[in-house]
Structure formats: structure tokens, C-alpha cells
Enzyme design. Structure first.
Site, short mmCIF file in Angstrom:
data_model
loop_
_atom_site.label_atom_id
_atom_site.label_comp_id
_atom_site.label_asym_id
_atom_site.label_seq_id
_atom_site.Cartn_x
_atom_site.Cartn_y
_atom_site.Cartn_z
N LYS A 36 -16.25 0.05 13.99
CA LYS A 36 -17.53 -0.29 14.64
C LYS A 36 -18.08 1.00 15.21
O LYS A 36 -17.30 1.85 15.65
CB LYS A 36 -17.31 -1.24 15.83
CG LYS A 36 -17.43 -2.73 15.56
CD LYS A 36 -18.86 -3.19 15.43
CE LYS A 36 -18.85 -4.67 15.13
NZ LYS A 36 -19.66 -5.11 14.05
N LEU A 47 -19.52 3.38 18.02
CA LEU A 47 -18.99 3.45 19.39
C LEU A 47 -19.75 2.54 20.37
O LEU A 47 -19.14 1.85 21.19
CB LEU A 47 -19.02 4.91 19.87
CG LEU A 47 -18.39 5.22 21.21
CD1 LEU A 47 -16.93 4.77 21.26
CD2 LEU A 47 -18.47 6.72 21.50
N ASP A 106 7.99 -4.09 8.95
CA ASP A 106 6.60 -4.58 9.00
C ASP A 106 6.53 -5.77 9.94
O ASP A 106 7.56 -6.21 10.47
CB ASP A 106 6.08 -4.94 7.60
CG ASP A 106 4.59 -4.57 7.45
OD1 ASP A 106 3.76 -5.07 8.27
OD2 ASP A 106 4.26 -3.79 6.55
N GLY A 133 0.81 -1.23 0.00
CA GLY A 133 0.00 0.00 0.00
C GLY A 133 0.84 1.28 0.00
O GLY A 133 1.85 1.40 -0.70
N ASN A 137 -15.20 10.39 11.35
CA ASN A 137 -15.83 9.52 10.35
C ASN A 137 -16.74 8.52 11.05
O ASN A 137 -16.35 7.97 12.09
CB ASN A 137 -14.74 8.79 9.54
CG ASN A 137 -15.24 8.39 8.18
OD1 ASN A 137 -16.27 8.89 7.71
ND2 ASN A 137 -14.53 7.48 7.54
N TYR A 180 -10.30 5.12 15.33
CA TYR A 180 -9.34 5.54 14.28
C TYR A 180 -9.19 7.07 14.27
O TYR A 180 -8.07 7.60 14.23
CB TYR A 180 -9.86 5.03 12.94
CG TYR A 180 -8.94 5.26 11.76
CD1 TYR A 180 -7.76 4.52 11.62
CD2 TYR A 180 -9.26 6.19 10.79
CE1 TYR A 180 -6.92 4.73 10.52
CE2 TYR A 180 -8.43 6.39 9.68
CZ TYR A 180 -7.27 5.66 9.56
OH TYR A 180 -6.44 5.85 8.47
N GLY A 210 -0.39 1.47 10.16
CA GLY A 210 -1.66 1.85 10.75
C GLY A 210 -2.70 0.78 10.49
O GLY A 210 -2.57 -0.03 9.56
P1 NAD Z 1 -2.30 -1.11 4.64
O1 NAD Z 1 -3.14 -1.88 5.58
O2 NAD Z 1 -2.24 -1.56 3.22
O3 NAD Z 1 -0.79 -1.04 5.18
C1 NAD Z 1 -0.48 -0.81 6.54
C2 NAD Z 1 0.80 -1.55 6.88
O4 NAD Z 1 1.08 -1.35 8.28
C3 NAD Z 1 0.66 -3.06 6.65
O5 NAD Z 1 1.76 -3.53 5.92
C4 NAD Z 1 0.66 -3.61 8.07
O6 NAD Z 1 1.19 -4.91 8.19
C5 NAD Z 1 1.50 -2.60 8.82
N1 NAD Z 1 1.24 -2.70 10.26
C6 NAD Z 1 0.01 -2.71 10.86
N2 NAD Z 1 0.17 -2.93 12.19
C7 NAD Z 1 1.50 -3.04 12.42
C8 NAD Z 1 2.27 -3.31 13.59
N3 NAD Z 1 1.69 -3.48 14.78
N4 NAD Z 1 3.61 -3.38 13.47
C9 NAD Z 1 4.21 -3.20 12.26
N5 NAD Z 1 3.54 -2.97 11.12
C10 NAD Z 1 2.19 -2.90 11.20
O7 NAD Z 1 -2.79 0.40 4.74
P2 NAD Z 1 -2.56 1.67 3.79
O8 NAD Z 1 -3.83 1.99 3.13
O9 NAD Z 1 -1.33 1.53 2.97
O10 NAD Z 1 -2.33 2.80 4.91
C11 NAD Z 1 -1.07 3.26 5.33
C12 NAD Z 1 -1.27 4.42 6.31
O11 NAD Z 1 -2.06 5.43 5.70
C13 NAD Z 1 -2.04 4.02 7.57
O12 NAD Z 1 -1.50 4.71 8.68
C14 NAD Z 1 -3.45 4.47 7.29
O13 NAD Z 1 -4.17 4.71 8.46
C15 NAD Z 1 -3.18 5.74 6.51
N6 NAD Z 1 -4.30 6.18 5.64
C16 NAD Z 1 -4.71 5.46 4.56
C17 NAD Z 1 -5.75 5.95 3.76
C18 NAD Z 1 -6.23 5.22 2.53
O14 NAD Z 1 -7.11 5.74 1.84
N7 NAD Z 1 -5.69 4.08 2.18
C19 NAD Z 1 -6.37 7.15 4.09
C20 NAD Z 1 -5.94 7.85 5.20
C21 NAD Z 1 -4.89 7.37 5.96
#
Ligand code: NAD
Length: 472
Positions: free
Chosen positions: A317, A319, A260, A240, A372, A378, A312
Site C-alpha cells: 500500500k 505509505l 513453515d 516458491g 519500490n 517491505y 517473507g
Molecule cells: P512465497 O510467498 O511463495 O513464500 C514465502 C514462504 O514464507 C511461504 O511458504 C510462507 O508461508 C512463509 N511464511 C510467511 N510468513 C511466515 C511466518 N510468519 N512463519 C513461517 N513461515 C512464513 O514467496 P517467495 O516468492 O518464494 O519469496 C521467498 C523470499 O524471497 C521472501 O523473503 C521474499 O520477500 C523474497 N523475495 C522474493 C522475490 C520474488 O521475485 N519472488 C524477490 C525478492 C525477494
């Protein structure tokens, strides 16, 4: 498009365009993204300013450096600034604007010291806003309102925010508009911010306000490899947005340490292997994770220059139905671990793992700004991330380090591909660019914050959301 945004594909066919016009549907255009070797600005730059502004020199110098063709109004002060910077700027009058198209229109509004002078915005942008090219740029530069010398100046400068955000909404065909507040004394700190905002690296950043403050000297840089010789840690790098961040920082010259969870070691190694980086597996919420990460970076690399807190999770869910595990895991991964790892990397000032002129970049979310439905956990965690930026920026300034956040909106990833169709379409279209962003858009904003030239850029949260209506 990474994921299937079939609507954008369809609307850009001849028949699609016809239907879109008849029915008045949103008209997203494919956004231009950066490729190495691209010019900073795609087209001519129009430079203007209110009389008495203090940035004409810095702007002309930058435009001369990036080798763009420029025009500037027939005003003595602006033309003198251009000549001094070695910029051969062609003459500009409102009448001439009707025949020219611009890659960027940039206005120095620092000379505006009272509300009546805001008419300068109307005089300059009125004849030019419709002359901005497809995927072009509009940038307004002002004085940080809190640093204004009089209440009238503070009010007038604050007003620039409303102007820029509204003008950004009127721009068409993938063009974007931003405001940069430049503190007095920060005139020489602008290059990284303007290079980012004027280029296609900021494709999905729209209607944003960035503050640049006075800071130490900006180092000389090879702008195609600004992170050469630097070490960058990226958490959640196996897929991602994290994988895009790793690739973008490596493109800019950094050695990337991707982190990761152990279960994703194979995917992580595929990402880091492709960019000549290293892989480190850890659950960031584990008790000993901050110590392990700090020890690894110190031993293997002697320290770290850039830290990107991207890992992240969501556990949605409402609240009233949210169990403790959902609440706690989201707060711990998104906020608790982020703060504990930061503390471990900056502790002990002189012996800190974060090197001098270090950069910390956090990934928040527009959910942390707007809230949201179904995401109280979150949104709490992501608003807390902005709190980390606010609280740590002054602390880190004492170590000549910076901290900023990006707040992505709807980004096309595996995560958003799983959202039910109607909600997904709403998220995608409810922004000024009528489309979702790509992981690389978030990565480019992070690379801008990470640049050694972004010394004066700290304490900002910049949304990468195409000017989403949520929380606007
Ligand atoms: P994703 O789920 O594809 O990737 C998140 C990565 O974080 C995964 O590889 C996961 O294994 C890793 N991770 C989770 N928990 C972990 C832990 N405890 N230790 C180590 N690694 C861990 O998500 P994404 O869409 O690529 O999002 C990346 C960031 O962007 C996140 O912080 C997310 O909240 C934020 N974000 C995403 C969007 C979106 O539209 N995709 C929007 C706003 C914010």
C-alpha cells in the site's frame, strides 16, 4: 521457464528472431542452468593479469583442479604460475583471440596500483570481450579497496567496479560479468567463489561485487556434495524460492529441516519428504518461536550448520494509505523474527545451536536496495535485513561463522505471477539478461554462501537480479 515467459519462447523461434532484429526488441536467450555432473566451465578459460598481481597462482591452481582447458598470455610470470600449478596453458596473443571462443575470461587486476595502469583492462578485454561464449563468464579479481596500501591503489581498485558493471552490460547472449575483491591473505579462500561465478550456478547473478576476506583454513571438500553431513534450516520452505532452496541444499548433501506456518504443513511435508528432510511447523513471529526452533534443532540434530532466513511476506500500500497491521506484520516477519531467531541460535557461544563454521544466509530483495513504489514497509524490512548482515558479520566471525544475504530481483514465482501484466513485463525485461530469474537461481547463490569452503565470504549482499536497472 517455470512460469509462462512467452516472450522469451517466441523471440527464440526463427520468426521471433527476425522480428526482434527488425524492431530492436530485447533478445533474452534461455540461460543455461546447472545439472549435477556438468563441468564447472563450459569451454576454454582465458587467464590474464596485470603485471605484479598476486592471484595468478591461485587462479591457475583452480583451473587445473576443475580440469578446464586454458590459455594465458605469453608473459613469463603468468606462464610460470600456470606451469607450477600443473596447468598446461596454451599460448595467447591478442591476434589469436580472434579465432577462439571462451567459456570464461578471468583477469587478475590486483597488480594495478595506480589509475594509469587501468589501461591493462582495455588491453586485455578489448580483444576478448566479444569472444565470450553464449552464457559464458567474465570475472575480474581485485584487491579490497580499503585494504590497499596507497591512496592511488585504493582509487584504481575502486575503479574496477565501474569497469566490471559496464562490461557486464556489454556481454551478450546470457553471458555475465562479476568482480571479486580479494583481501590480502585471502588468496587461498577463492575456490568456492570462483566455482560459483564461473559455473552455470550463477546464471542470473550479473554485475555483482563479492568480497572475500582472510579467514581460517578451507576444509577439503567433495565439491559435488559440499554439505554432506550438515544440517540446514530453511524458513518458508513449503513453496516458491524456499522450496528451491531446500531442494538445492539437499542436492548438495545437507539434511534439510524445512519450516513453515502450520496451515501449510501438507505442502511443507511434500517438499521435505521428496528430499529426505524433516518438517517443522511454526509461525516465526510467535513469541516462543526462537526458543522452540532452537530446542528442536538441538534435540533432534545436536545443532544446525546452515540457517536460511527465507520466509517473507508483502502487504503493499502507498505509505499514506498503509494501516498499522500492514506495516507491523511485514516488519515482524521479514526482519524482527529473523533477528530474534538468529539471536536464539547464536547465543551462548560455546553452547550455541549454530555449529562451528556455521552459515547464516538471509533473503533480502532489490526493493531493500532501490526502494519500490507501494512497498515502504517491505523495503524497510529488506534494507534492515542487509543491516543484520552488516552488524552480525563481525560478531559471527568470532564464532568462525559467516552471514551473507541474497537480494533477488524479479523471480518467476506464484508471487510475481500475480503482478499485473504491464508491471510484470517491465520487471522481467529491465535487466541485462532481459528476463526473470528462477527460484533455483536464488537457491544456488545461497548454496554457495552455505558451502563450508566459503569461510572467507562474509558480510556480502549479492543481488540475484540479472543486473536489474533498479537501484543499480
Ligand atoms: P512465497 O510467498 O511463495 O513464500 C514465502 C514462504 O514464507 C511461504 O511458504 C510462507 O508461508 C512463509 N511464511 C510467511 N510468513 C511466515 C511466518 N510468519 N512463519 C513461517 N513461515 C512464513 O514467496 P517467495 O516468492 O518464494 O519469496 C521467498 C523470499 O524471497 C521472501 O523473503 C521474499 O520477500 C523474497 N523475495 C522474493 C522475490 C520474488 O521475485 N519472488 C524477490 C525478492 C525477494
Amino acid at each position: 521457464m517455470a512460469q509462462a515467459d512467452r516472450y522469451t519462447e517466441l523471440i527464440n523461434t526463427p520468426i521471433g528472431k527476425l522480428v526482434q532484429k527488425q524492431v530492436g526488441l530485447p533478445a533474452p536467450v534461455p540461460l543455461k542452468r546447472f545439472s549435477p555432473g556438468d563441468a564447472v566451465v563450459d569451454g576454454r578459460v582465458l587467464l590474464g593479469g596485470a603485471p605484479g598481481g598476486r592471484l595468478a597462482g591461485a587462479l591457475a591452481k583452480l583451473v587445473a583442479e576443475i580440469g578446464a582447458e586454458a590459455s594465458t598470455p605469453l608473459r613469463e610470470d603468468l606462464r610460470a604460475a600456470a606451469a607450477e600449478a600443473g596447468l598446461d596453458a596454451g599460448p595467447w596473443t591478442p591476434a589469436a583471440a580472434a579465432t577462439q571462443k571462451y567459456g570464461a575470461i578471468v583477469f587478475d587486476a590486483t597488480g594495478i596500483t595506480e589509475p594509469a595502469q587501468l589501461e591493462q583492462l582495455h588491453l586485455f578485454f578489448g580483444p576478448t570481450i566479444r569472444r565470450v561464449k553464449r552464457c559464458g563468464r567474465l570475472v575480474v579479481l581485485g584487491t579490497t579497496p580499503e585494504a590497499a596500501s596507497t591512496p592511488s591503489e585504493q582509487i584504481a581498485q575502486r575503479a574496477l567496479e565501474g569497469f566490471t558493471r559496464a562490461a557486464a552490460k556489454e556481454l551478450k547472449a546470457g553471458a555475465t560479468g562479476q568482480l571479486v575483491y580479494v583481501a590480502p591473505g585471502a588468496e587461498d579462500q577463492l575456490a568456492s567463489t570462483l566455482r560459483f561465478l564461473l559455473s552455470s550456478k550463477s546464471a542470473y547473478v550479473d554485475g555483482q561485487v563479492i568480497r572475500v576476506s582472510a579467514a581460517g583454513a578451507v576444509p577439503q571438500l567433495d565439491w559435488s556434495q559440499p554439505l554432506a553431513g550438515k544440517v540446514a534450516l530453511v524458513t518458508g520452505a513449503s513453496r516458491g524460492i524456499g522450496a528451491a532452496i531446500a531442494a538445492t541444499l539437499a542436492r548438495d548433501g545437507a539434511h534439510v529441516v524445512g519450516l513453515d506456518v502450520p496451515a501449510l504443513e501438507g505442502d511443507l511435508k511434500a517438499v521435505t519428504g521428496a528430499i529426505g528432510g524433516s518438517a517443522l511447523t511454526a509461525d516465526i513471529t510467535a513469541e516462543d518461536a526462537p526458543r522452540t526452533i532452537a530446542a528442536y534443532l538441538k534435540k533432534e540434530h545436536g545443532g544446525v550448520d546452515v540457517v536460511v532466513h527465507n520466509a517473507g511476506i508483502t502487504r503493499d500500500k502507498t505509505l499514506g494509505r498503509m494501516d498499522e497491521a500492514r506495516w507491523n506484520s511485514v516488519i515482524q516477519v521479514n526482519l524482527g523474527a529473523l533477528q530474534r531467531i538468529t539471536d536464539a541460535l547464536i547465543a551462548g557461544r560455546r553452547r550455541a545451536v549454530l555449529n562451528e563454521n556455521g552459515r547464516i544466509v538471509c533473503v533480502s530483495s532489490i526493493a531493500g536496495i532501490a526502494g519500490n513504489f507501494g512497498q515502504t514497509n517491505y523495503a524497510t524490512s529488506k534494507a534492515g535485513v542487509i543491516g543484520v548482515v552488516d552488524a552480525y558479520a563481525p560478531l559471527l566471525a568470532r564464532q568462525s561463522a559467516t552471514i551473507n544475504a541474497v537480494a533477488p530481483g524479479f523471480i518467476e514465482t506464484q508471487m510475481t505471477a500475480k503482478i499485473p501484466f504491464a508491471t510484470r513485463e517491465a520487471g522481467r525485461r529491465m535487466n541485462s539478461l532481459s528476463q526473470g530469474g528462477l527460484p533455483v537461481d536464488v537457491a544456488e547463490a545461497i548454496a554457495y554462501f552455505a558451502s563450508p569452503a566459503s569461510t572467507g565470504v562474509t558480510g556480502n549482499t549479492v543481488r540475484v537480479c540479472g543486473q536489474s536497472l533498479l537501484g543499480a
